[in-house]
Enzyme design. Sequence first.
Site, short mmCIF file in Angstrom:
data_model
loop_
_atom_site.label_atom_id
_atom_site.label_comp_id
_atom_site.label_asym_id
_atom_site.label_seq_id
_atom_site.Cartn_x
_atom_site.Cartn_y
_atom_site.Cartn_z
N ILE A 19 -6.03 26.31 -23.63
CA ILE A 19 -5.94 27.12 -24.85
C ILE A 19 -6.21 28.60 -24.56
O ILE A 19 -6.92 28.94 -23.62
CB ILE A 19 -6.92 26.63 -25.96
CG1 ILE A 19 -8.35 26.61 -25.44
CG2 ILE A 19 -6.51 25.28 -26.49
CD1 ILE A 19 -9.38 26.28 -26.54
N CYS A 20 -5.60 29.43 -25.38
CA CYS A 20 -5.94 30.86 -25.40
C CYS A 20 -5.74 31.28 -26.86
O CYS A 20 -5.77 30.44 -27.75
CB CYS A 20 -5.05 31.66 -24.45
SG CYS A 20 -3.33 31.70 -24.93
N ARG A 21 -5.52 32.56 -27.09
CA ARG A 21 -5.43 32.97 -28.49
C ARG A 21 -4.12 32.51 -29.14
O ARG A 21 -4.11 31.91 -30.19
CB ARG A 21 -5.57 34.49 -28.60
CG ARG A 21 -5.54 34.98 -30.01
CD ARG A 21 -5.99 36.41 -30.13
NE ARG A 21 -5.89 36.84 -31.51
CZ ARG A 21 -4.79 37.32 -32.06
NH1 ARG A 21 -3.70 37.45 -31.34
NH2 ARG A 21 -4.77 37.67 -33.32
N GLY B 292 -1.29 31.14 -27.06
CA GLY B 292 -0.55 30.18 -26.24
C GLY B 292 0.07 30.82 -25.01
O GLY B 292 0.45 30.12 -24.07
N LEU C 271 -5.46 29.36 -30.44
CA LEU C 271 -6.45 29.48 -31.52
C LEU C 271 -5.79 29.87 -32.84
O LEU C 271 -6.27 29.53 -33.92
CB LEU C 271 -7.50 30.53 -31.16
CG LEU C 271 -8.77 30.06 -30.45
CD1 LEU C 271 -9.69 29.35 -31.43
CD2 LEU C 271 -8.48 29.16 -29.26
#
Length: 567
Positions: free
Chosen positions: A525-527, A529, A553
């Site tokens: 995961i990141c902010r 994708g 996120l």
Amino acid sequence: MKVIIIGGVAGGASCAARLRRLDEKAEILMVERGPYVSYANCGLPYHIGGVIEKESSLLVASERTFREQFNVDCRVNCEAIKISPDKKTVDLRNVKTGKVTTESYDKLVLSPGAPSIRPPLPGIDLPGIFEVRTVPDARTIREWIETGSLFLSGMDSYSGFQTVRPKTRAVVIGGGFIGLETAENLVHRGFDVAIVEMGDQVLAPLDQEMARIVEGYVEKHGIRLALGDGVAGFKQAANGVIDVETQSGKIYPADVVILSLGVRPDTTLAKTAGLEIGQRGGIRVDEQMRTSNPDIFAVGDAVEVKDFVTGEWSLIALAGPANRQGRIAADVITGRDSRFRGSQGTSIIGLFGAAAAWTGASEKTLNRLGDKDYEKIYLYPNSHAGYYPGARPIAMKVIFRKSDGRFLGAQALGEDNVDKRISALAMALQMGATIYDLEEAELCYAPQFGSAKDPVNFSGMVAAGVLRGDMPLSHWKTAKAGFLLDVREPAELAVESVPEAVHIPIGQLRARLAELPRDREIHVICRSGQRAYYATRMLLQKGFNAKTVSGGLLSLAHNHLLDGSLN
Ligand SMILES: Cc1cc2nc3c(=O)[nH]c(=O)nc-3n(C[C@H](O)[C@H](O)[C@H](O)COP(=O)(O)OP(=O)(O)OC[C@H]3O[C@@H](n4cnc5c(N)ncnc54)[C@H](O)[C@@H]3O)c2cc1C
């Protein structure tokens, strides 16, 4: 040839004008029950809000225009009350005088639209409760909230004068696009607005997690939402206030109530003429807009159309399809081989400077049909190059076939240039495009308009990456069962953290691979994708079983509201 057209607004008026352009000799009679033809009902909420100040701006073409420019015998305040298909006649009643006359036809076109649903609820006829369908409706609402904007609210105990209270509270019943547009316009007019919606979301064609973004946005702009609660009835309270009572027992006091519970195809005349009615309750037509009687055509909100993606019969009450169908009926009547391609339900709504738009199939439609051969992606590209001022993120959901990459549908929300992305995608959809076509689409680009990889291209690239196996995908619902790896920077975690996740910033990942399991799926995961995708690529090449959590996120923010996961 004599053609009678019943209904003189979107479908009917476009049919009449097209007929004349194609056949100078045809005798054309267009009858409209109301006082106006060819008016912009799509502009009505904005007239109520005062954005379109003059009522006359809504009148696109008048009875006189039709008579003089198109030589159409155009009659307003004229209601068709009976069709006799065997004699090929229509009985017409002058709404003002009550006089009934009979006209014969060679071809008949029905475009009677779809009246608003008006359930027989207690108190529904109280003064102050309105629908938004016609120009007179909008005029009455404006008069109610403008000239009659003050209520006597009692006697001032000291002076003995009557005191007044301005109208300040509005309740809109129904969270579809007419309800939301009217609600926004009432907010602009200073009303405190609540929307009561029986369904569990606004804008039913959207998937629920996308509707959640709209709901958050309108709430941020002061609209109160009561979802999952139907209206039970209306009661007159003191000082002219209407108490809107809901099924759950709540009471919303209102000075004005707007009913926007959806529409139902007007099939009254069609039924009396013995025309086939489809299972969705609309007039059944073929792709040339011909009803079960070959001399009678029907167009617009009153007909059932084939859903372009699913092939299902459906009801699509939109101006674009109604206009195109009116043209097609005129073409066919004059001997051309035009055909309606089906409808994708392409729609847009503007709300407080933002827009929500969609085209094609939603995930819930595919689920309802038991269709499992699809994948979805969430992405949040900028509306134009991030380095050029004013770029805003667009929240997008794109759905495509797993087996062949066919593009099936998209939903997008944002504050800038949402319309052109969904319009481009809608065109692609109608041309049967795949996500590989979206990757390759050549679109306008300069920094203030888009990006070298436009959101349309970007959606194709991400989706194609999924289907090519470059970016194994996961979604929040399943990600939580696996090993969550968060590759964001430490500062971002301070704003929003995912406690279940192991945190390794992307820049340290190559050096810290030993901390990752080789026997489990790693959900990255990141902010949004994007960095998760870069990390996924790296991990895959290092022999890990890694997947990118779609939308990161940002998608959690609206998805987690649905299933409560990770909370
Ligand atoms: C407030 C509002 C906002 C909208 N906004 C949008 C939008 O932003 N985008 C969009 O795509 N669509 C919008 N729509 C929907 C769009 O206006 C309709 O889909 C479109 O007008 C349908 O065209 P139609 O010809 O089928 O019906 P209508 O345009 O409704 O016309 C039907 C006409 O037939 C007349 N009629 C019915 N029976 C008879 C009879 N027996 N005799 C004589 N006349 C008869 C009616 O009086 C009516 O005027 C909106 C609709 C409303 C009400």
